[in-house]
Motif scaffolding. Structure first.
Motif, mmCIF file in Angstrom:
data_model
loop_
_atom_site.group_PDB
_atom_site.id
_atom_site.type_symbol
_atom_site.label_atom_id
_atom_site.label_comp_id
_atom_site.label_asym_id
_atom_site.label_seq_id
_atom_site.Cartn_x
_atom_site.Cartn_y
_atom_site.Cartn_z
ATOM 1 N N ARG A 99 -1.906 5.062 0.127
ATOM 2 C CA ARG A 99 -1.791 4.981 -1.333
ATOM 3 C C ARG A 99 -0.406 5.448 -1.735
ATOM 4 N N LEU A 147 2.638 5.397 -4.970
ATOM 5 C CA LEU A 147 2.682 5.355 -6.422
ATOM 6 C C LEU A 147 2.765 3.912 -6.913
ATOM 7 N N LEU A 148 3.494 3.085 -6.159
ATOM 8 C CA LEU A 148 3.617 1.678 -6.540
ATOM 9 C C LEU A 148 2.259 0.986 -6.490
ATOM 10 N N ALA A 173 -0.613 2.462 -6.762
ATOM 11 C CA ALA A 173 -1.425 3.015 -7.854
ATOM 12 C C ALA A 173 -1.088 2.311 -9.159
ATOM 13 N N ALA A 174 0.209 2.049 -9.353
ATOM 14 C CA ALA A 174 0.635 1.356 -10.571
ATOM 15 C C ALA A 174 0.093 -0.075 -10.576
ATOM 16 N N ARG A 210 -3.431 -0.059 -11.573
ATOM 17 C CA ARG A 210 -3.573 0.155 -13.011
ATOM 18 C C ARG A 210 -3.187 -1.102 -13.808
ATOM 19 N N ALA A 211 -2.249 -1.863 -13.262
ATOM 20 C CA ALA A 211 -1.807 -3.088 -13.941
ATOM 21 C C ALA A 211 -2.955 -4.087 -14.066
ATOM 22 N N PHE A 224 0.440 -7.413 -17.648
ATOM 23 C CA PHE A 224 0.883 -7.599 -16.269
ATOM 24 C C PHE A 224 0.177 -8.751 -15.585
ATOM 25 N N ARG A 278 3.786 -6.296 -5.498
ATOM 26 C CA ARG A 278 4.947 -6.716 -6.299
ATOM 27 C C ARG A 278 4.519 -7.734 -7.343
ATOM 28 N N LEU A 304 2.781 -6.316 -10.526
ATOM 29 C CA LEU A 304 3.605 -5.574 -11.482
ATOM 30 C C LEU A 304 4.582 -6.459 -12.248
#
Lengths: 223, 123
Positions: B8, B10-11, B13-14, B17-18, B24, B56, B59
Motif C-alpha cells: 500500500r 500513498l499513490l 491509497a489516493a 479514493r479517486a 477522476f 496512474r 488519478l
C-alpha cells in the motif's frame, strides 16, 4: 524560490488550469509523498498514520479539482498544500476527539491528565498512552511516551489501575479484585484502594507534567 | 476493485479514493468494474494493460465525453497510462451514458443490463 511557485510547479499548474487530463495524475505522483513527509514533520505527535494520509490526499485532491484557488504569486505550491493539509489534519483530529469520551479528572481538582477511553483490544501500555490523548505534547514522540509510561508506571497492575481510574470506575470491589484484597474487611478494602489509587494518580500527574515539559530526562520519582 | 496483493503506497491509497470521486477517471473504472463484475486484474486485461497501470489511470481527470476534444483526451490518457485507447474510450462512453440516463446510483445497473441479452425478451 522562497516566495511564489517554481518553474516546474508553474508549468504543472498551467496544465491543470487548461484541463489536461494527465496533469492531475502527474501532480498527484509528484506531490503526495513529499507533502505527507512535510506534514509528518510538522505534526510529529499524531500517532495514527492514516490521519496524515487522509489529510494529504484531501489537500492534493482539493487542489487538483480547483487549481484556480492557488495563487502562484503568493506562495510556493508545496507551501500552499501544506497549509491546506494542516487544516485538514486539524479537522480530522478534532473529529477524533469529538468521538471520544469526555476528559476525565483523575482527582477532584482540575484535570491533571486528559484521558479518553481507548479501544479495549489494545495493550495496557497502548491504553495508557491513549489516555494522554490522540495528540502527544509537542516534541514528544510515541516511543518516548511509551518509555516514559514504562518508567513512571512500571508495574502492570498499576497501569491497569490507571485504566480503571480513567474509565471512571468507582466501585471499591473492582479495585479490590485487581489488588487481590477482596478478603479484607470492607473498611480495610476501602482504605487500601484509596491509598493505591492516590499513589497511581500522583505518578500519572508527574508523568503528564514531565511530558508537557517536552519529554526529556526522567525526574526522580518516589511513590 | 483490485484483487492482487500490492504494497500500500500513498499513490495507491489516493487511487482508491479517486474511485469515489466523479472528477477522476478512477470513478469510471470502478463503476465499469462493478457493473461487469471485473477484478482489478480483469479490468487491466480488458484495457490491454498491467494492473499497476490502473493506479496512474485512476488519478487522471475523467475526460468529458461531451467535449469536442474527447478523442484527443482519451488518446493522451491512454498513452500516459499505457492502455488501449479504443477500449478506454468505450468504457468512458458506456459509463457516461448510464450516468446520463439514470443518475449515479443506477449507473452500474444499466451497465450490467447490457450483459444479459435474455432480458431483452422482456421477462
Amino acid at each position: 524560490m522562497a516566495d511564489g511557485a517554481s518553474a516546474a510547479e508553474l508549468a504543472l499548474h498551467e496544465r491543470l488550469l487548461s484541463g489536461d487530463p494527465v496533469a492531475a495524475a502527474e501532480a498527484a505522483e509528484a506531490l503526495l509523498d513529499p507533502l505527507a513527509a512535510r506534514l509528518r514533520a510538522a505534526w510529529p505527535g499524531v500517532r495514527d498514520p492514516q490521519l496524515v494520509e487522509e489529510a494529504t490526499i484531501e489537500a492534493v485532491f482539493n487542489y487538483l479539482k480547483a487549481p484556480e484557488k492557488y495563487d502562484p504569486q503568493r506562495a510556493s505550491l508545496m507551501g500552499y498544500l501544506l497549509l491546506a493539509a494542516k487544516r485538514d489534519l486539524s479537522n480530522l483530529l478534532d473529529k477524533e476527539r469529538r468521538h471520544a469520551i469526555h476528559a476525565v479528572s483523575l482527582d477532584d481538582g482540575s484535570p491533571a491528565v486528559e484521558v479518553w477511553l481507548a479501544d479495549r483490544n489494545t495493550s495496557v501500555e497502548d491504553e495508557a498512552l491513549a489516555r494522554l490523548g490522540p495528540e502527544l505534547p509537542e516534541g514528544v514522540d510515541r516511543m518516548e511516551a511509551l518509555r516514559a509510561i514504562a518508567q513512571a508506571i512500571p508495574d502492570e497492575r498499576d497501569r491497569q489501575m490507571l485504566v480503571l481510574i480513567a474509565e471512571g470506575e468507582r466501585r471499591t470491589s473492582a479495585y479490590a479484585a485487581l489488588l487481590g484484597i477482596e478478603r479484607l474487611a470492607p473498611e480495610a478494602q476501602r482504605r487500601e484502594v484509596k491509598r493505591q489509587k492516590d499513589r497511581v494518580t500522583k505518578r500519572a500527574q508527574r508523568l503528564r507534567a514531565r511530558l508537557s515539559r517536552g519529554g526529556g530526562k526522567p525526574d526522580d520519582e518516589r511513590s | 476493485m483490485t484483487n492482487a496483493p500490492e504494497p500500500r503506497t500513498l499513490l495507491r491509497a489516493a487511487a482508491a479514493r479517486a474511485e469515489a470521486d466523479p472528477f477522476f477517471l478512477g470513478w469510471a473504472l470502478a463503476a465499469y468494474a462493478r457493473a461487469h463484475e471485473l477484478s482489478g486484474g480483469e479490468l487491466a486485461a480488458y484495457l490491454g494493460a498491467e494492473q499497476d497501470n490502473l493506479t496512474r489511470l485512476a488519478l487522471c481527470r475523467r475526460p468529458d465525453t461531451q467535449a469536442s476534444g474527447f478523442r484527443a483526451q482519451v488518446e493522451r490518457v491512454a498513452r500516459y497510462a499505457g492502455v488501449e485507447p479504443l477500449r478506454l474510450g468505450m468504457l468512458l462512453l458506456e459509463v457516461a451514458t448510464a450516468e446520463a440516463l439514470a443518475g449515479d446510483a443506477d449507473a452500474d445497473v444499466l451497465l450490467a443490463a447490457r450483459d444479459h441479452p435474455e432480458d431483452e425478451e422482456g421477462v
